[in-house]
Design an enzyme around this catalytic site. Structure first.
Site, PDB file in Angstrom:
ATOM      1  N   ALA A  25       0.772  -1.423   0.142  1.00  0.00           N
ATOM      2  CA  ALA A  25      -0.081  -0.357   0.136  1.00  0.00           C
ATOM      3  C   ALA A  25       1.261   1.341  -0.169  1.00  0.00           C
ATOM      4  O   ALA A  25       0.340   1.847  -0.722  1.00  0.00           O
ATOM      5  CB  ALA A  25      -0.835   0.084   1.185  1.00  0.00           C
ATOM      6  N   ILE A  29       4.271   1.665  -1.099  1.00  0.00           N
ATOM      7  CA  ILE A  29       4.765   1.796  -2.188  1.00  0.00           C
ATOM      8  C   ILE A  29       3.714   2.352  -3.801  1.00  0.00           C
ATOM      9  O   ILE A  29       3.177   1.380  -3.717  1.00  0.00           O
ATOM     10  CB  ILE A  29       5.742   0.094  -2.648  1.00  0.00           C
ATOM     11  CG1 ILE A  29       6.621   0.262  -1.707  1.00  0.00           C
ATOM     12  CG2 ILE A  29       6.109   0.863  -3.759  1.00  0.00           C
ATOM     13  CD1 ILE A  29       6.752  -1.270  -1.774  1.00  0.00           C
ATOM     14  N   GLU A  55       3.341   1.902  -6.677  1.00  0.00           N
ATOM     15  CA  GLU A  55       4.304   1.189  -8.214  1.00  0.00           C
ATOM     16  C   GLU A  55       3.599   1.690  -9.092  1.00  0.00           C
ATOM     17  O   GLU A  55       4.976   1.551  -9.994  1.00  0.00           O
ATOM     18  CB  GLU A  55       2.863  -0.037  -7.855  1.00  0.00           C
ATOM     19  CG  GLU A  55       3.484  -1.196  -6.948  1.00  0.00           C
ATOM     20  CD  GLU A  55       2.632  -1.070  -5.197  1.00  0.00           C
ATOM     21  OE1 GLU A  55       2.505  -1.425  -4.002  1.00  0.00           O
ATOM     22  OE2 GLU A  55       1.546  -0.284  -5.087  1.00  0.00           O
ATOM     23  N   ASP A  88      26.611  28.109 -27.351  1.00  0.00           N
ATOM     24  CA  ASP A  88      27.948  27.698 -28.621  1.00  0.00           C
ATOM     25  C   ASP A  88      27.602  29.748 -29.222  1.00  0.00           C
ATOM     26  O   ASP A  88      26.152  29.678 -29.287  1.00  0.00           O
ATOM     27  CB  ASP A  88      27.940  27.254 -29.798  1.00  0.00           C
ATOM     28  CG  ASP A  88      29.450  26.867 -30.269  1.00  0.00           C
ATOM     29  OD1 ASP A  88      30.425  27.333 -30.728  1.00  0.00           O
ATOM     30  OD2 ASP A  88      28.821  26.142 -31.651  1.00  0.00           O
ATOM     31  N   ASP A  96      26.674  22.549 -31.604  1.00  0.00           N
ATOM     32  CA  ASP A  96      26.892  22.017 -32.917  1.00  0.00           C
ATOM     33  C   ASP A  96      27.938  21.498 -33.621  1.00  0.00           C
ATOM     34  O   ASP A  96      27.939  20.336 -34.192  1.00  0.00           O
ATOM     35  CB  ASP A  96      25.945  23.172 -34.117  1.00  0.00           C
ATOM     36  CG  ASP A  96      27.763  24.297 -34.318  1.00  0.00           C
ATOM     37  OD1 ASP A  96      28.142  23.798 -33.597  1.00  0.00           O
ATOM     38  OD2 ASP A  96      27.136  24.844 -34.842  1.00  0.00           O
ATOM     39  N   ASP A 103      32.288  20.520 -29.503  1.00  0.00           N
ATOM     40  CA  ASP A 103      30.971  20.775 -28.291  1.00  0.00           C
ATOM     41  C   ASP A 103      30.702  19.429 -27.457  1.00  0.00           C
ATOM     42  O   ASP A 103      30.433  19.530 -26.402  1.00  0.00           O
ATOM     43  CB  ASP A 103      30.029  21.032 -28.743  1.00  0.00           C
ATOM     44  CG  ASP A 103      30.247  23.207 -29.000  1.00  0.00           C
ATOM     45  OD1 ASP A 103      30.870  24.127 -29.111  1.00  0.00           O
ATOM     46  OD2 ASP A 103      29.896  23.314 -30.534  1.00  0.00           O
ATOM     47  N   THR A 109      -6.276   1.487 -11.505  1.00  0.00           N
ATOM     48  CA  THR A 109      -7.621   2.816 -11.185  1.00  0.00           C
ATOM     49  C   THR A 109      -7.449   3.699 -10.943  1.00  0.00           C
ATOM     50  O   THR A 109      -7.466   5.004 -11.460  1.00  0.00           O
ATOM     51  CB  THR A 109      -7.895   1.925  -9.643  1.00  0.00           C
ATOM     52  OG1 THR A 109      -8.384   0.680  -9.780  1.00  0.00           O
ATOM     53  CG2 THR A 109      -9.660   3.083  -9.704  1.00  0.00           C
ATOM     54  N   GLU A 157     -10.365   7.879  -4.696  1.00  0.00           N
ATOM     55  CA  GLU A 157      -8.977   8.410  -4.675  1.00  0.00           C
ATOM     56  C   GLU A 157      -9.579   9.338  -6.731  1.00  0.00           C
ATOM     57  O   GLU A 157      -8.560  10.401  -6.796  1.00  0.00           O
ATOM     58  CB  GLU A 157      -8.262   7.156  -5.116  1.00  0.00           C
ATOM     59  CG  GLU A 157      -7.854   7.728  -3.859  1.00  0.00           C
ATOM     60  CD  GLU A 157      -6.648   5.786  -4.446  1.00  0.00           C
ATOM     61  OE1 GLU A 157      -5.793   5.486  -5.533  1.00  0.00           O
ATOM     62  OE2 GLU A 157      -5.764   5.514  -2.960  1.00  0.00           O
TER      63      GLU A 157
END
Length: 1050
Positions: free
Chosen positions: A320, A322, A324, A366, A727, A731, A824, A957
């Protein structure tokens, strides 16, 4: 004591030949080649061995959140295997949770490995810059196509126009009077560089100052020479750049968001540990008991089954806590951000760069090709007036090689004789051309000469425009393109009128070039262009506007020199154009058989031929700033972002450009703000840090790759978030080292692009500002969904903690929490990434990289919200067991048996209750009966209560996602429909929840049953107050913020 290194550029050609034991006439012998190869190796760039695949994979799991998830998955597997009682609940159901967690981790690891294996292509791009073949002299014989890989120091190599240099070489002899090299990609110089055989009288000098050296990867623009190979492979300048890229790649830092998430993961680990321990301590009496006899514990009873059960509760709590779904949602939001940026011509190569842009504090840019167009153009020119003491001045629009890009202001309807002569010299005393590919106009040949041809075309176009003004016309020349070459109408007309007979090549002494041409009447003329001071010095006459030729007096000369000084102060490259009609012995010159031809073979005679010239005009050229850059610099200043220009060009030009674009104000004192790379690096370390720390812009000129890298590194050490633009090959190391490396998509080399995090498709500096704005918006949106997900997870933790503290049956099982966190919550969290940005987002200073992701007040707010979520989910679970109705909503229609709250919180003692029985009741399409064991009512019989609890969690939620639309603003001022994607996402999430409720197979996996309409009403009644609570908290937050601002003002 080590031998002093042999500096080829500071030695004479003879000393270099002696050093490598070679002669220009024969080259190296085969034996010498083998000996040198054993000592120096092959002429190729080496690539360090990359990390093995297994190591890359393991690194993806070296993350705090990932380790927590791995631990949770491992424990879940063990419990699913050991706890045989779960088989009655669906067999494989217990394995769903660890399998899903592992699937997420595998997907994240796959993406991480893919990104890493694609990150080092800059090194391969460098290899492509190397020449493949070379014309070499060995054993007295010329080898026309020797593989460049086989070159060794001491080899004698011939270079011609268009050749790519295969190694770093010392120029031994020139076969033409002039040798020009295009080395802007390596040094940043905007113009091709003239080379010579003369040694440089210092060992330690800038790359740009080594005029007697040519470098691997650069190109011969014009001329021909013989060279001695002095450095190959990784010892070349381009090889050292590769080493710097590899070094910079080792210094890659985590992005600010990654650091914040790692910190969050560490805090989360501690919090989970503390809460799990508290749950264990609170619940110990349920699986461990004893009697105290004479002060000592006796008859200790331990239930392994119940111990395992509460261990599962702790695991559920970890799941709960974490978030995920957070990595997936962040990746999705960043990917959406890259799409938005791509629409604005900013192509993001590395996803985390999107967020890092939002906290950029310094842009190191540059100059050539980034702030400027890297295309020379005539911006103004001067000719004589109608008298000796007057001049005519004209200004030219346009900054590119496109002939139709701008016109000449105040151009007369009919060109005067003087202007026609100026056009003729510009077009004919010229070897360049214009090419066009993919609507991009490019110079073929010298940029200054290409600019002069475009200038002639603008003369013709402006003349047509001037003539058509009276008729209301607006004619523009229609330029044909054949095989990529632009057919220059007016230049071709002028060239066709004159036959070119001889070329007097440019040299460093007289600083001019000339051509002898024959006009249609058969008269020979000499046309000359070159450095204004040198040409003017050799002019004895001048042509007035009407074509009259008069002797040049001191007044005219001073007037022109004064105008030259004014133009030079604006960093214009000034060319003088002149001609000569009295050619003496060349009056009838017609080619190589003419008696005077021998004089043309010796460049020392050119100054004598180019004397007593007739002055025609003065032309000012420059590599112009991009039109949009000035406004972009202004936006950066308003956004609190400092701009530092780091260029390989000379100091005077760099300062002038910086004044033009607004890095410095007009007339601003640049002491302490403008340095050459070498000047800056010679300062004490404390002084360098002081220079970089002061507010305002900076410019560093004549910068070498190592200078750029050191500046970026010092800024990062000072806590700045650095974006580096560039460029060229030079660089690349700094691009790799910077927090955000930004390469040019059109003019940029492949090396720069591959070393970068972002590529500008339009080479437009203002695109960076748009990207920063988008990055800030994305970060704000990410904060919104991170706050949303964390507050939701706090609610889940509170729910489990309250359940365990009260001793109630667990209302939510791990697989349900996993479903909520991943599926969800996912759509609303992702939709929060579409929140519109604040209007004043680019008027705020950049956030500090160490700013808290969630401050103390916001954390308190979400603790309050989380506590309500916990109370609501546990409360509705308890209501179903203990009450037959709530707020007029009937809860006992299914016929379930009511118990007291005391019975519910001591359900583990159920076997000792006398006379306890449970009536059968309906749960969806099933009838549940507990005649054999009434105590199962609190485990398998809680299915309806669990469904209500899960549904409340989902609904809360969803409402909480509306709270996350803004950190401080009320839903009354920022209504939900301001983000229609969020409304859609909420619908999707409710739809997914309905899917697992009303599809029997899925309902069985998740241990839930369908709900009736009245039960849904109860869910909404319990869930909606989360909006009202957060509105009150937001109001308090706004009031506190206003008082704080008022206090600061006072």
């Amino acid at each position: 004591m080590e031998d002093k290194p042999f500096c080829d550029w500071s030695r004479t050609v003879e000393e270099c030949l002696k050093e490598y034991d070679v002669s220009l006439e024969k080259g190296l012998s085969s034996q010498q080649v083998e000996k040198h190869r054993q000592r120096y190796g092959w002429n190729e760039l080496q690539k360090e061995n990359g990390k093995p695949l297994w190591k890359l994979i393991l690194e993806q799991f070296d993350d705090t959140l990932v380790k927590i998830l791995l631990g949770a998955a491992f424990i879940s597997f063990i419990l699913a295997y050991v706890d045989k009682n779960d088989i009655g609940e669906g067999g494989m159901t217990a394995y769903v949770e660890p399998l899903v967690i592992l699937l997420i981790l595998v997907l994240n690891a796959t993406v991480g490995v893919w990104q890493e294996t694609n990150a080092e292509k800059a090194l391969e791009a460098l290899k492509e810059m190397q020449s493949e073949q070379a014309k070499v002299l060995r054993d007295g014989y010329s080898i026309p196509n020797l593989s460049a890989r086989e070159l060794v120091p001491g080899d004698i190599v011939e270079l011609r126009v268009g050749d790519k240099v295969p190694a770093d070489m010392r120029i031994a002899s020139l076969k033409t009077s002039t040798l020009r090299m295009e080395q802007s990609s390596l040094t940043g110089e905007s113009q091709p560089v003239i080379k010579s055989t003369n040694k440089i009288r210092m060992d330690d000098c800038e790359l740009q100052a080594k005029d007697c050296m040519v470098f691997a990867g650069t190109t011969v623009v014009n001329g021909c020479c013989t060279c001695i190979v002095v450095s190959i492979g990784m010892s070349t300048e381009i090889g050292q750049i590769q080493a710097q890229i590899q070094e910079a790649s080792l210094e890659d830092d985590d992005t600010p968001l990654k650091k914040k998430l790692d910190e969050f993961g560490e805090y989360l680990t501690k919090a989970i540990g503390i809460v799990c321990l508290l749950v264990w301590i609170i619940s110990y009496k349920n699986f461990l008991s004893w009697e105290v006899v004479d002060g000592w514990p006796k008859n200790i009873r331990f239930s392994f089954e119940k111990c395992t059960y509460y261990f599962k509760i702790a695991v559920a709590l970890a799941v709960a806590a974490i978030p995920e779904g957070l990595p997936a949602v962040i990746t999705t939001c960043l990917a959406l951000g890259t799409r938005k940026m791509a629409q604005k011509n900013a192509i993001v190569r590395k996803l985390p760069s999107v967020e890092t842009l939002g906290c950029t504090t310094v842009i190191c840019s540059d100059k050539t090709g980034t702030l400027t167009t890297n295309q020379m153009s005539v911006t103004e020119f001067v000719t004589s007036g109608h008298t000796a003491s007057s001049i005519q001045e004209f200004h030219v629009e346009g900054t590119t090689y496109n002939p139709t890009d701008g016109s000449i202001l105040d151009w007369p309807a009919h060109m005067s004789a003087n202007l026609e002569t100026l056009a003729e010299i510009s077009a004919i005393c010229n070897d360049a051309g214009i090419s066009c590919q993919s609507h991009q106009f490019r110079a073929t040949g010298l940029p200054t000469e290409a600019a002069l041809k475009v200038f002639v075309e603008k003369m013709g176009i402006s003349g047509l425009k001037a003539m058509n003004i009276g008729n209301g016309g607006n004619h523009i020349a229609n330029y044909a393109i054949e095989n990529g070459t632009v057919k220059l109408v007016y230049c071709d007309q002028l060239i066709a009128k004159s036959k070119r007979l001889a070329l007097l090549e440019f040299d460093r002494t007289r600083k001019s070039m000339g051509v002898i041409v024959r006009n249609p009447s058969g008269q020979n003329r000499l046309l000359v262009k070159g450095a204004m001071e040198n040409v003017l010095e050799r002019c004895s006459f001048q042509q007035l506007a009407d074509g009259t030729i008069i002797e040049m007096n001191d007044v005219s000369r001073e007037l022109l020199l004064k105008r030259l000084h004014q133009m030079s102060s604006k960093a214009l490259r000034c060319l003088g154009l002149a001609y000569k009609e009295d050619l003496g012995e060349f009056y009838d010159y017609d080619g190589g058989n003419h008696p005077a031809h021998m004089k043309l073979l010796d460049p020392d005679n050119y100054s004598q031929i180019e004397n007593n010239l007739i002055f025609s005009g003065l032309v000012g050229l420059r590599d112009c700033p991009r039109e949009e850059v000035h406004e972009a610099i202004k936006d950066c200043r308003e956004a609190g972002i400092r701009v530092m220009v780091i260029t390989g060009d000379n100091k005077f030009t760099a300062e002038a450009i910086c004044r033009d674009i607004g890095v410095f104000y007009e007339g601003e004192d640049l002491s302490g703000k403008s340095y050459t790379g070498r000047e800056f690096m010679e300062l004490p370390l404390s002084k360098r840090r002081e220079v970089l720390a002061k507010p305002g812009g900076r410019v560093f000129s004549r910068a070498e790759p190592r200078h750029k890298q050191d500046i970026v590194r010092m800024l990062k050490e000072a806590g700045e978030v650095v974006a580096m633009t560039g460029d060229g090959v030079n660089d690349a190391p700094a691009l790799k080292l910077a927090d955000i490396g930004i390469a040019m998509g059109i003019a940029g080399t492949e090396v720069a692009k591959e070393a970068s995090d972002m590529v500008l498709a339009d080479d437009n500096f203002s695109t960076i500002v748009s990207a920063v704005s988008e990055g800030r918006s994305i970060y704000n949106n990410m904060k919104a969904f991170i706050r949303y997900m964390i507050s939701s997870n706090i609610g889940e933790v509170a729910s489990i903690f309250i359940t365990a503290a009260l001793g109630m049956p667990d209302g939510l099982i791990p697989v349900q929490l996993l479903w909520v966190n991943l599926v969800t919550d996912g759509p609303p969290a992702t939709a929060l990434g579409f929140n519109p940005s604040d209007i004043d987002i680019m008027r705020k200073p950049p956030r500090k990289s160490n700013d808290a992701l969630i401050n103390a007040w916001v954390f308190f707010r979400y603790m309050v919200i989380g506590l309500y979520v916990g109370l609501a989910t546990v409360g509705i679970f308890a209501l179903w067991f203990t009450h037959d109705s709530f707020l007029g909503i009937n809860l006992s229609a299914d016929g379930h048996t009511l118990v007291t709250f005391s019975q519910l919180t001591s359900w583990s003692e159920c076997p000792s209750w006398e006379g306890f029985s449970v009536s059968p009741f309906s749960a969806g399409v099933r009838i549940l009966s507990f005649d054999s064991n009434p105590c199962d009512y609190f485990s398998s019989g809680k299915v309806k209560a669990t469904t209500l609890s899960l549904s409340v969690l989902v609904a809360i939620e969803m409402f909480n996602s509306l709270n996350a639309l803004s950190e401080d603003n009320s839903l009354l001022t920022m209504p939900p429909w301001i983000n229609p994607w969020l409304m859609l996402a909420m619908s999707v999430s409710f739809g997914l929840h309905a899917l697992i409720l009303y599809v029997p197979f899925l309902a069985n996996i998740f241990g839930i049953v369908p709900l009736s309409l009245s039960e849904w009403c109860l869910v909404m009644v319990v869930s909606f107050p989360v909006i009202l609570i957060d509105e009150v908290l937001k109001f308090i937050g706004r009031t506190m913020s206003r008082r704080h601002q008022k206090y600061k003002t006072i």
